[in-house]
Write an enzyme that holds these catalytic residues in place. Structure first.
Site, mmCIF file in Angstrom:
data_model
loop_
_atom_site.group_PDB
_atom_site.id
_atom_site.type_symbol
_atom_site.label_atom_id
_atom_site.label_comp_id
_atom_site.label_asym_id
_atom_site.label_seq_id
_atom_site.Cartn_x
_atom_site.Cartn_y
_atom_site.Cartn_z
ATOM 1 N N GLN A 106 14.607 25.384 22.766
ATOM 2 C CA GLN A 106 13.761 26.669 23.012
ATOM 3 C C GLN A 106 12.649 26.416 21.717
ATOM 4 O O GLN A 106 13.016 26.138 20.664
ATOM 5 C CB GLN A 106 14.357 27.867 22.868
ATOM 6 C CG GLN A 106 14.884 28.212 21.688
ATOM 7 C CD GLN A 106 15.724 29.732 21.661
ATOM 8 O OE1 GLN A 106 16.619 29.971 22.049
ATOM 9 N NE2 GLN A 106 14.855 30.665 21.516
ATOM 10 N N TRP A 138 19.004 38.850 18.506
ATOM 11 C CA TRP A 138 17.704 38.878 18.029
ATOM 12 C C TRP A 138 16.755 38.767 19.083
ATOM 13 O O TRP A 138 15.788 39.180 18.899
ATOM 14 C CB TRP A 138 17.452 37.572 16.920
ATOM 15 C CG TRP A 138 17.569 36.630 17.369
ATOM 16 C CD1 TRP A 138 18.506 35.879 17.870
ATOM 17 C CD2 TRP A 138 16.274 35.562 17.741
ATOM 18 N NE1 TRP A 138 18.074 34.413 18.310
ATOM 19 C CE2 TRP A 138 16.883 34.490 18.103
ATOM 20 C CE3 TRP A 138 14.975 35.815 17.537
ATOM 21 C CZ2 TRP A 138 15.805 33.459 18.288
ATOM 22 C CZ3 TRP A 138 14.048 34.610 17.702
ATOM 23 C CH2 TRP A 138 14.457 33.310 18.310
ATOM 24 N N GLU A 192 18.729 25.637 19.165
ATOM 25 C CA GLU A 192 20.009 25.461 18.909
ATOM 26 C C GLU A 192 20.661 24.108 19.332
ATOM 27 O O GLU A 192 21.966 23.979 19.066
ATOM 28 C CB GLU A 192 20.967 26.626 19.595
ATOM 29 C CG GLU A 192 20.831 27.886 18.906
ATOM 30 C CD GLU A 192 21.241 28.881 19.632
ATOM 31 O OE1 GLU A 192 21.702 28.846 21.111
ATOM 32 O OE2 GLU A 192 21.775 30.316 19.100
#
Lengths: 770, 770
Positions: free
Chosen positions: B596, B358, B487
């Site tokens: 992130q 993505w 993540e």
């Protein structure tokens, strides 16, 4: 459910036709073991169809290099496996020079039985090989008396010819594990020998880069025949040794061989003496002779049954189930060796095979407490105490204090490599301490705490103290990122069972330290617990967050559980179960479906802390979402169901537990038996139907009787008293077979049990007839 | 941070000493590519020290059998990999018969430069081989003009001897991937040929059990020398073809060869014509001659820079950084081929290499929108439309409706196998639709929605509608079991970013359907959306749960986030960062640390829906917990930091983005460059410092200037207007280089931009000097 053997017998597992499609399943079910070693129900002779030949030796393991898709920090470098070892049962049979291959010969009247009372596996069949018909009778046992010994008797009768029978008994250690991560062999050949009627193979587990122990095993065989052979030759090569014995046979004559095998290992002997030791055993045993050796073995099994048997009247399926479970459990472990433990598949398969899980403490220990001398249970505790240093290292690897016992282990080092299990299913740590509580409370052997237990209790408390965090806003301690016993929810926050167990561990540690201080016991100092640390443990335990829903008045399995979409198992469309074979993993995880007892596991462990009403509310809430796709689940639910008078449910779940493998409920018994959950059937009867509870150093019963049973009875060993509990439709009889009295509570009434007590059975009419 | 090359130049990457310890890092940084193919900065001649030789061809991939520790239902059977392909640069050099091995020779005055303006890699060095000194000059480029062509010129000057130089240019397709799951080779030899000054090797990707496309590639070489060889021989064998050219040399003389290589593949040609096609190219190009071919290539690069260059004044490190990023991004993808996409490591390494993530839609698309013709961006959208069927299959495998685009793919099939990512990082699906919004809103090409976009919009909406569940108690739709962009939190419930994006996707679908209906467009019917379905989408989107904390007045990243232990990154003891190299995975997961942008990614995507104050509150809350251990993180934070006037932070994060690989911030650049995050530096300048926003079909700027910069400028292509934006310490100048006017907002004031606008720069004194 898929029942392979329909001929049900109380003491035997009977297979009355040869099985080709489900041979692996049959092999699992027909497994034999004697605690020291064990094997799947493979054939002695050649069988060229699908089969999983497997024999395993307790405590012999190999560290197989980890296979993983995406490495996560903290993963162990190896996964320990019990290596599939020497094929020592092998006997090739030739009829006038033609090999007997059970997959190809015309086989008539096949009959096999596993005699659980005596621990003997026998087979009879007629085979037609190119028109020559023989009748074969094969008997096999792994001696419970002489642990390093296995014996086979192979008889052949000629039905329609004169000619010759050739037996080629052999030993073959060129064996691979089906579950080897990189298709490597785990054995290297050391030496082989052969001579007339003798032969041996010696093999060593391959060197490994992880510096774990290397094991050498020796298999030695000695062959006896019932008549003088016509020819007798022998041969050996790398990994292999055989004898070739040709016997003349006339129509209606029976010829036979006896194959005695001794398996010795460097776990017990110096490598240089392995062959010599095995020869000694063979000499002793062959001198005794087959009948004596067999009788000694059967007597030992009979003695086990005398104290451990559970009798069920009026339900042959249930009766066979409980005996099968006890038989296979005892075949795996009978406590003779504190270095051993109980692998989830015992000696019957490879996946998870032979390693130690929390299953031992949670599900097996109570059975051994009830039916075996206390030393058996104590040895299970000592096993973990011996591995404390490794558990401390393990916690350190994860940046934590104290000790974290591994999920899967042989020598104390963690083997498993799924982050959501390895790092997060930390509730297992609580069970190690709970087992100390359970053992000492049951046996009264509080000396064990002073001697060894306190070390484990303290280090596990330290672990929890470093694993919690304070949620400052709510001023409560929380445990984030865990997987509870219900592995169909991963990486959750504040799993109630885990939090409750952690809180209990901290309180239990404080209480024990205080008790030791009061008794002025030196073992307090050994662990350097100071006042500040104790205070911290108390602070955490008093402020531990325990998720509860006021509206539903139930314990909440973990944060967010009640936010899930709540669908009952019964409302799932057909074809969805078992979820683990039909749904993608994420769908399972976000669903409300529960693999095994989680909140109820806590209510089971701490049964005296929750009222019947609390248990009922929580059972009634969680049970409809539970799919029992772990073999460890139905027994716990069954026990609680009994307590809350839901006997119908209790019986349904008992059946699932007791016949899990015989009826292949989880559709995976071909991989091996669910050994650790074999204990569940015993728990369901003793703690469930009979309502035995032993909290707070007391002994309580509250027997109930499933509607379709006429009665049941079992013996129980409690603090050196041997009691017999008999329940039938009318009354409950508890007999004291020892010579001192004991206090017993039955249905909440206290009794002093001298000789026996007989009272009417209490029947809950509403539910028993439901 | 570990900067390997200290000699900083605005247009060049300069290496002024030979690197042994960090050779792999140097190889990554010196990578070259032309969109069609690319390679790491390996040496042409022999180098016997550690090196990762790698060359890769766009769109050529191999399905490598999945490796996994514990299989989960739904895992894909393979992980697609770009096979490391033919070594076509190889030229062995012998000095009087002694091989030149850069790892062993005495190398003096080593100098290598990657000329980013021209796309040329050159090397010069003096080597002493047993007392014979030579000076070598090597030039290499992969032609941007003729995509299938690579050219090397290798010159040798004898410094202190008369003798002979032997060049052995070769092609070698016996190449393995370092990241092969089972150490298998992916190539099989098809044919090889050699003749005087020519040679080719043809290889095919191995047959695979997954029925994915098999590719054949041909590498063909043609050699020119600057003087007649003394000897010229040739040889070929399986996988290999070489020429051996011996040239006399006198002291101070220079001898040289030019190696032209054409790489043709079955992606573009019939297998039978591969050799022929490659010969055509070689003939054409060798006739043109080296200088012409080189100039054509350099001109093509220069043209790219004309529209895309960003100039920074007063900060050479920053200037070099942004150019390096654009250079490597364009080397990977310049939109010529809709079958291709942008792999996270492009042609510079293997891990994740070449597959589509993505990242493309989220981070790369805006850059191509800004600097390249709109067809380049459109091709990225078409790529996903082409793969819609596979995305529908993928959702079906997980028991869901609609389309779920894969996390990692080549042909549309999911490759990745971590349940927490593969099955749960589903927010990626929103970015596929957001890219359609972004592209059409930016370019005005709404026809794309009618033609293709609506199919994707509808199927993604269907996915979300089946993935949510209704929490009946709260009467809100929830999304459980997801992993957000961060993540470092797996399997969470109600990740705000995911929920918000899902809600937006549903609304966007409804709005587009309504628009198409109003315009009476047939493509509505194509997807069979009925009124009931539309109503359901609206119901879900209107009742979507979006976690918010009233007390802190911030968006909550996901349920339970605020229950974590909240420690700021700055308060972590030394030695903990980077967490992914120092902490066990569970510790990372339960920590508050953010890998992130997650909440901020949403505020970035939907920048017009949140006020500056909201952004500031959320930035100030989340930034202190963010470790930016994804290369995709700092740019997004930098952009928001600019908007909320935190220029100091914005600059710090820009530097981290712009020099991520040059300064090896994440300590993993030796594995390859972070290609998709290369876009981050451009985003940080254009959308961050210059404050460009294009929401709702409008164009806005709000330029700011980092304190240590004198100015910066860039071009932007917006709806076929080419604009130049120049910012310095005094003012902002925006020039319109096209011949039609355009409305622009600067600092919130609307302007009609005809020729140019110059206004004073707005300075936030508080923060600029902080």
């Amino acid at each position: 459910m898929r029942r392979l053997f329909d001929n049900i017998n109380e003491w035997k597992i009977i297979q009355d036709k040869i099985e080709f499609d489900e041979n692996r399943l049959a092999e699992s079910i027909m497994s034999l073991g004697n605690g020291y070693m064990g094997m799947r129900g493979n054939y002695e002779e050649t069988y060229t169809n699908d089969s999983h030949r497997g024999s395993y030796i307790g405590g012999i393991w190999y560290p197989d290099k980890t296979r993983v898709g995406w490495w996560k920090n903290g993963y162990p470098n190896y996964f320990g496996k019990v290596p599939n070892s020497v094929n020592y049962i092998g006997i090739d049979v030739y009829i006038n020079g033609e090999i007997l291959d059970l997959a190809k010969a015309k086989v008539i009247d096949f009959y096999r039985e596993l005699d659980m009372k005596n621990g003997v596996l026998t087979r009879k069949f007629v085979a037609d090989v190119n028109g020559k018909k023989i009748e074969a009778s094969v008997t096999r046992f792994l001696s419970v008396k002489t642990k390093e010994l296995g014996v086979i008797k192979y008889e052949v009768k000629a039905l329609n010819f004169d000619g010759e029978i050739t037996f080629t008994p052999y030993l073959d250690s060129d064996v691979k594990n089906e579950d080897s991560n990189y298709e490597e062999a785990f054995w290297v050949n050391v030496s082989t020998e052969s001579s007339e009627k003798y032969g041996n193979v010696v093999a060593r587990t391959k060197d490994n880069p992880f510096n774990t122990e290397v094991f050498t095993i020796c298999a030695n065989m000695s062959i006896k025949t019932n008549k003088e052979p016509k020819e007798n030759t022998y041969m050996n090569k790398e990994y292999y040794s055989e004898n070739k014995i040709v016997l003349d046979i006339k129509k209606d004559e029976t010829v036979s061989i006896e194959k005695y095998v001794a398996i010795t290992t460097t776990r017990d002997h110096n490598e240089a003496h392995l062959i010599e030791k095995s020869e000694e055993i063979l000499n002793d045993q062959t001198i005794k002779g087959y009948e004596t050796v067999l009788n000694e073995h059967m007597n030992a099994w009979n003695k086990r049954w005398e104290s451990a048997d559970i009798k069920i009247e009026g339900d042959t399926l249930a009766q066979q189930g409980i005996r099968y479970n006890l038989f296979q459990l005892f075949s795996t472990y009978y406590g003779e060796d504190a270095r051993l433990n109980i692998g989830p598949k015992g000696f019957t398969g490879e996946k998870y095979g032979g390693a130690t899980y929390w299953d031992t403490e949670a599900y097996c220990l109570p059975v051994y407490l009830g039916v075996a001398p206390k030393e058996v249970s104590r040895n299970l505790l000592v096993y973990r105490h011996n591995q404390l240093d490794k558990a401390i290292e393990n916690a350190k690897k994860l940046g934590l204090n104290g000790a974290l016992y591994p999920m899967v282990t042989f020598n104390g080092e963690e083997c498993h490599n799924e982050w959501e299990i390895t790092f997060e299913e930390i509730h297992r740590n609580g069970s190690i301490v709970y087992a100390i509580y359970n053992y000492t409370n049951y046996t009264g052997d509080f000396e064990y705490i002073k001697e060894k237990g306190i070390d484990v209790i303290v280090e596990v408390a330290r672990f929890w103290a470093s694993r919690v965090h304070l949620n400052k806003r709510r001023n409560l301690y929380m445990i984030h990122g865990v997987t509870g016993p219900n592995e169909y929810d991963n990486n959750v926050n504040n799993n109630w069972y885990t939090n409750y167990l952690a809180k209990w561990c901290l309180e239990y540690a404080v209480n024990n330290i205080k008790w030791l201080e009061k008794e002025n016991i030196q073992s307090v100092n050994r662990n350097n617990v100071d006042k500040k640390e104790l205070e911290n443990w108390l602070k955490i335990s008093s402020k531990m967050y325990l998720p509860y829903d006021e509206e539903l008045d139930i314990i909440v399995q973990h944060d967010d559980f009640l936010d899930k979409e709540l669908i009952k198992v019964k409302d799932l469309p057909k074809g969805n179960l078992p979820l683990n074979q039909n749904w993608s993993w994420d769908k399972i995880l976000r669903s409300c479906f529960i693999k095994q007892a989680d909140v109820l596991q806590g209510m089971y462990y701490f049964g005296n802390k929750f009222s019947k009403e609390e248990k009922k509310r929580n059972f009634d809430f969680y049970e409809p979402y539970t799919v029992h796709e772990s073999s460890l689940s139905p027994s716990i639910y069954s026990i609680i169901a009994c307590e809350i008078d839901n006997l119908e449910k209790a019986y349904e779940l008992y059946s699932r537990t007791a016949r899990l493998d015989l009826d292949n409920y989880n559709n995976d018994t071909e991989d091996g038996l669910h050994i650790t959950s074999m204990s569940g059937a015993w728990l369901s009867i003793v703690q469930g139907f009979a309502g035995m509870q032993t909290f707070e150093q007391s002994l309580k019963f509250a027997p109930k009787l499933p509607q379709n049973w006429d009665g049941y009875s079992f013996n129980i060993n409690y603090r050196d008293n041997l009691l017999k509990v008999e329940v039938n439709k009318e009354d409950v009889k508890i007999s004291n077979m020892s010579n001192k009295s004991i206090n017993v509570s039955i249905y909440g009434e206290e009794y002093k049990l001298e000789d026996k007590i007989v009272i009417p059975i209490e029947v809950n009419k509403n539910l028993c007839n439901a």
